[in-house]
Motif scaffolding. Structure first.
Motif, PDB file in Angstrom:
ATOM      1  N   LEU B  19       0.828  -1.215   0.000  1.00  0.00           N
ATOM      2  CA  LEU B  19       0.000   0.000   0.000  1.00  0.00           C
ATOM      3  C   LEU B  19       0.857   1.258   0.000  1.00  0.00           C
ATOM      4  O   LEU B  19       0.560   2.224  -0.694  1.00  0.00           O
ATOM      5  N   THR B  20       1.918   1.231   0.789  1.00  0.00           N
ATOM      6  CA  THR B  20       2.785   2.406   0.847  1.00  0.00           C
ATOM      7  C   THR B  20       3.399   2.702  -0.514  1.00  0.00           C
ATOM      8  O   THR B  20       3.385   3.849  -0.986  1.00  0.00           O
ATOM      9  N   ALA B  21       3.905   1.665  -1.134  1.00  0.00           N
ATOM     10  CA  ALA B  21       4.521   1.854  -2.449  1.00  0.00           C
ATOM     11  C   ALA B  21       3.482   2.343  -3.451  1.00  0.00           C
ATOM     12  O   ALA B  21       3.735   3.263  -4.236  1.00  0.00           O
ATOM     13  N   ALA B  22       2.320   1.732  -3.414  1.00  0.00           N
ATOM     14  CA  ALA B  22       1.278   2.102  -4.366  1.00  0.00           C
ATOM     15  C   ALA B  22       0.871   3.563  -4.182  1.00  0.00           C
ATOM     16  O   ALA B  22       0.771   4.313  -5.150  1.00  0.00           O
ATOM     17  N   LEU B  23       0.667   3.961  -2.938  1.00  0.00           N
ATOM     18  CA  LEU B  23       0.279   5.346  -2.687  1.00  0.00           C
ATOM     19  C   LEU B  23       1.315   6.296  -3.265  1.00  0.00           C
ATOM     20  O   LEU B  23       0.989   7.240  -3.980  1.00  0.00           O
ATOM     21  N   ASP B  24       2.563   6.010  -2.980  1.00  0.00           N
ATOM     22  CA  ASP B  24       3.639   6.862  -3.473  1.00  0.00           C
ATOM     23  C   ASP B  24       3.602   6.949  -4.995  1.00  0.00           C
ATOM     24  O   ASP B  24       3.634   8.045  -5.574  1.00  0.00           O
ATOM     25  N   LEU B  25       3.503   5.820  -5.638  1.00  0.00           N
ATOM     26  CA  LEU B  25       3.522   5.806  -7.099  1.00  0.00           C
ATOM     27  C   LEU B  25       2.273   6.452  -7.686  1.00  0.00           C
ATOM     28  O   LEU B  25       2.355   7.248  -8.622  1.00  0.00           O
ATOM     29  N   SER B  29       2.851   9.586 -10.016  1.00  0.00           N
ATOM     30  CA  SER B  29       2.777   9.341 -11.460  1.00  0.00           C
ATOM     31  C   SER B  29       1.349   9.284 -11.974  1.00  0.00           C
ATOM     32  O   SER B  29       1.141   9.348 -13.183  1.00  0.00           O
ATOM     33  N   GLY B  30       0.416   9.144 -11.079  1.00  0.00           N
ATOM     34  CA  GLY B  30      -0.969   8.974 -11.515  1.00  0.00           C
ATOM     35  C   GLY B  30      -1.296   7.504 -11.671  1.00  0.00           C
ATOM     36  O   GLY B  30      -0.505   6.739 -12.231  1.00  0.00           O
ATOM     37  N   TYR B  31      -2.457   7.146 -11.210  1.00  0.00           N
ATOM     38  CA  TYR B  31      -2.865   5.737 -11.185  1.00  0.00           C
ATOM     39  C   TYR B  31      -2.614   5.016 -12.507  1.00  0.00           C
ATOM     40  O   TYR B  31      -2.018   3.949 -12.548  1.00  0.00           O
ATOM     41  N   HIS B  32      -3.037   5.629 -13.585  1.00  0.00           N
ATOM     42  CA  HIS B  32      -2.981   4.936 -14.869  1.00  0.00           C
ATOM     43  C   HIS B  32      -1.573   4.850 -15.433  1.00  0.00           C
ATOM     44  O   HIS B  32      -1.323   4.086 -16.350  1.00  0.00           O
ATOM     45  N   ASN B  33      -0.695   5.670 -14.919  1.00  0.00           N
ATOM     46  CA  ASN B  33       0.677   5.625 -15.413  1.00  0.00           C
ATOM     47  C   ASN B  33       1.546   4.664 -14.613  1.00  0.00           C
ATOM     48  O   ASN B  33       2.742   4.585 -14.837  1.00  0.00           O
ATOM     49  N   VAL B  34       0.951   3.979 -13.674  1.00  0.00           N
ATOM     50  CA  VAL B  34       1.705   3.046 -12.830  1.00  0.00           C
ATOM     51  C   VAL B  34       1.314   1.615 -13.182  1.00  0.00           C
ATOM     52  O   VAL B  34       0.139   1.301 -13.288  1.00  0.00           O
ATOM     53  N   SER B  35       2.287   0.769 -13.376  1.00  0.00           N
ATOM     54  CA  SER B  35       1.991  -0.636 -13.663  1.00  0.00           C
ATOM     55  C   SER B  35       2.183  -1.474 -12.405  1.00  0.00           C
ATOM     56  O   SER B  35       2.898  -1.083 -11.485  1.00  0.00           O
ATOM     57  N   VAL B  36       1.533  -2.606 -12.394  1.00  0.00           N
ATOM     58  CA  VAL B  36       1.669  -3.504 -11.252  1.00  0.00           C
ATOM     59  C   VAL B  36       3.134  -3.877 -11.039  1.00  0.00           C
ATOM     60  O   VAL B  36       3.598  -4.023  -9.914  1.00  0.00           O
ATOM     61  N   HIS B  37       3.843  -4.000 -12.126  1.00  0.00           N
ATOM     62  CA  HIS B  37       5.253  -4.353 -12.019  1.00  0.00           C
ATOM     63  C   HIS B  37       6.045  -3.311 -11.237  1.00  0.00           C
ATOM     64  O   HIS B  37       6.928  -3.642 -10.454  1.00  0.00           O
ATOM     65  N   GLU B  38       5.712  -2.055 -11.458  1.00  0.00           N
ATOM     66  CA  GLU B  38       6.411  -0.995 -10.723  1.00  0.00           C
ATOM     67  C   GLU B  38       6.112  -1.079  -9.231  1.00  0.00           C
ATOM     68  O   GLU B  38       7.003  -0.939  -8.393  1.00  0.00           O
ATOM     69  N   ILE B  39       4.854  -1.295  -8.914  1.00  0.00           N
ATOM     70  CA  ILE B  39       4.478  -1.423  -7.505  1.00  0.00           C
ATOM     71  C   ILE B  39       5.246  -2.590  -6.883  1.00  0.00           C
ATOM     72  O   ILE B  39       5.834  -2.471  -5.811  1.00  0.00           O
ATOM     73  N   GLN B  40       5.235  -3.682  -7.610  1.00  0.00           N
ATOM     74  CA  GLN B  40       5.910  -4.882  -7.128  1.00  0.00           C
ATOM     75  C   GLN B  40       7.378  -4.596  -6.845  1.00  0.00           C
ATOM     76  O   GLN B  40       7.916  -4.943  -5.794  1.00  0.00           O
ATOM     77  N   LYS B  41       8.007  -3.910  -7.770  1.00  0.00           N
ATOM     78  CA  LYS B  41       9.434  -3.609  -7.631  1.00  0.00           C
ATOM     79  C   LYS B  41       9.676  -2.723  -6.411  1.00  0.00           C
ATOM     80  O   LYS B  41      10.518  -3.010  -5.568  1.00  0.00           O
ATOM     81  N   GLN B  42       8.897  -1.640  -6.337  1.00  0.00           N
ATOM     82  CA  GLN B  42       9.133  -0.680  -5.255  1.00  0.00           C
ATOM     83  C   GLN B  42       8.791  -1.265  -3.886  1.00  0.00           C
ATOM     84  O   GLN B  42       9.428  -0.926  -2.889  1.00  0.00           O
ATOM     85  N   ALA B  43       7.805  -2.140  -3.850  1.00  0.00           N
ATOM     86  CA  ALA B  43       7.427  -2.720  -2.559  1.00  0.00           C
ATOM     87  C   ALA B  43       8.320  -3.909  -2.226  1.00  0.00           C
ATOM     88  O   ALA B  43       8.252  -4.451  -1.123  1.00  0.00           O
ATOM     89  N   ASP B  44       9.159  -4.300  -3.188  1.00  0.00           N
ATOM     90  CA  ASP B  44      10.054  -5.437  -2.995  1.00  0.00           C
ATOM     91  C   ASP B  44       9.251  -6.702  -2.666  1.00  0.00           C
ATOM     92  O   ASP B  44       9.535  -7.411  -1.716  1.00  0.00           O
ATOM     93  N   VAL B  45       8.266  -6.930  -3.475  1.00  0.00           N
ATOM     94  CA  VAL B  45       7.362  -8.071  -3.301  1.00  0.00           C
ATOM     95  C   VAL B  45       7.166  -8.676  -4.686  1.00  0.00           C
ATOM     96  O   VAL B  45       7.428  -8.014  -5.695  1.00  0.00           O
ATOM     97  N   SER B  46       6.724  -9.881  -4.733  1.00  0.00           N
ATOM     98  CA  SER B  46       6.498 -10.482  -6.039  1.00  0.00           C
ATOM     99  C   SER B  46       5.072 -10.210  -6.503  1.00  0.00           C
ATOM    100  O   SER B  46       4.180  -9.911  -5.706  1.00  0.00           O
TER     101      SER B  46
END
Lengths: 211, 211
Positions: B19-25, B29-46
């Motif tokens: 959630l923290t990573a997602a909020l930041d992104l 960047s705006g919801y639509h400009n963020v991909s799940v992969h980016e969230i995954q990377k930033q949150a260090d989760v698969s």
DNA sequence: GTCTATACGCTGATAGAC
DNA sequence: GTCTATCAGCGTATAGAC
């Protein structure tokens, strides 16, 4: 060939149809939820034309952005030319915004209901565009000429116009059921009261207290 | 194995990191400009974990939306419990919003700087969520008990809170350089002046005129 | 200038091993 | 519960005929 009835030719120029369709779709579905194909379909134009005219979806958005802000700018100019007192100018801009919300829903939604940085990142922020800058100038000159109290100009501008903008957003969200002009007088009164110099305020207060 | 130095285990629970990573992104960047992969990377989760926990990108957005609005709701409740007079309650909410803008940028940006209907279409509009409804109730009770003038409640609420909201948006857009609490007193004064009943107004006006 | 058909990349989502 | 590898679909953009 006198009686040859051609198809009504170009009811509107092609780029105008594209912009109109795009505005409608952007406002109702959100920029990112609209595909070029949808725009193409609604504008009754082929994809090729769209890319020829605007270079892509972002090109359409940019053109729309500039076009609409230019229109707003002219409206603000008109108000500034027709009225000299900053207080009166503010009132007229508020009236303008209220009216436009009813007559030009799409335009107002595009301006006040979208996060432009997400889709036109290299355009100036909307609060840094000409019409908005001019409005802040009006507020400043109102303080200089003594109509408004001398407070921080951001606070003054936000107080004067924050109310209308909020009303517009609520109206666009269908929260407010009556047309905005209904509330115009009350709104003006409440919004300006906070920044008017005390002498001006007193009289207005008495009047509205009596009513 | 005493001295086995394990990697600092779960510095934060996994769904919290997501959630923290997602909020930041989302905010930056705006919801639509963020991909799940980016969230995954930033949150260090698969990716698997993300879909297991939230069912997808929209699930994350919904969870965030509810979580944040719940937090806001509790804050409003606190204010309502600590102060009885609607006027005072409004002031404290404005103070709260100003402070929060500085200390919780992401949360405020998520609330006031995004068009939620574009990405959480089936959630209630933000102006129809508990905290916002409660704020409008405060305004209404202020009119009933005679602290505020009896005008349309939309106009009243918009006048009182439109100014702060506008300031918050301008601050989030980096237009305003000073922290918002700097302007708190001026803002309160200007925002409330327009809706206070005349007797209350008079004194305040005189004071601020003298200063 | 306008259109159709096509290509390519990315993103959201899943299946199955560990 | 967590991960990796992989898929299917969509959306932008282009190439080339008319």
């Amino acid at each position: 060939m006198p009686y040859l009835k051609r198809e009504a030719p170009n009811p509107e120029p092609i780029d105008c149809r594209i912009l109109t369709a795009a505005l409608d779709l952007f406002v109702n579905s959100g920029y990112h939820n609209v595909s070029v194909h949808e725009i193409q379909k609604q504008a009754d134009v082929s994809i090729g034309s769209i890319y020829k005219h605007f270079g892509g979806k972002d090109g359409i958005a940019k053109a729309l952005y500039k076009h609409i802000l230019n229109e707003m700018d002219e409206l603000v100019d008109d108000v500034m030319n027709e009225h000299k007192s900053p207080k009166k100018q503010c009132e007229e801009i508020i009236r303008l915004l209220c009216g436009y919300t009813e007559t030009h829903y799409d335009i107002m939604a595009f301006i006040f209901h979208a996060k432009h940085t997400e889709f036109v990142p290299d355009e100036p922020l909307i609060c840094n565009t000409l019409p908005f800058i001019k409005i802040r100038e009006i507020v400043k000159s109102g303080m200089e000429c003594g109509e408004f109290r001398e407070i921080n100009s951001w606070v003054a501008a936000s107080t004067i116009f924050g109310g209308v903008i909020r009303m517009i957003q609520l109206r666009l969200d269908n929260m407010i059921e009556e047309p905005l002009p209904t509330y115009f007088e009350t709104l003006i009164d409440a919004s300006l009261n906070g920044v008017l110099t005390s002498d001006t305020t007193k009289t207005d207060n008495k009047i509205s207290a009596v009513l």
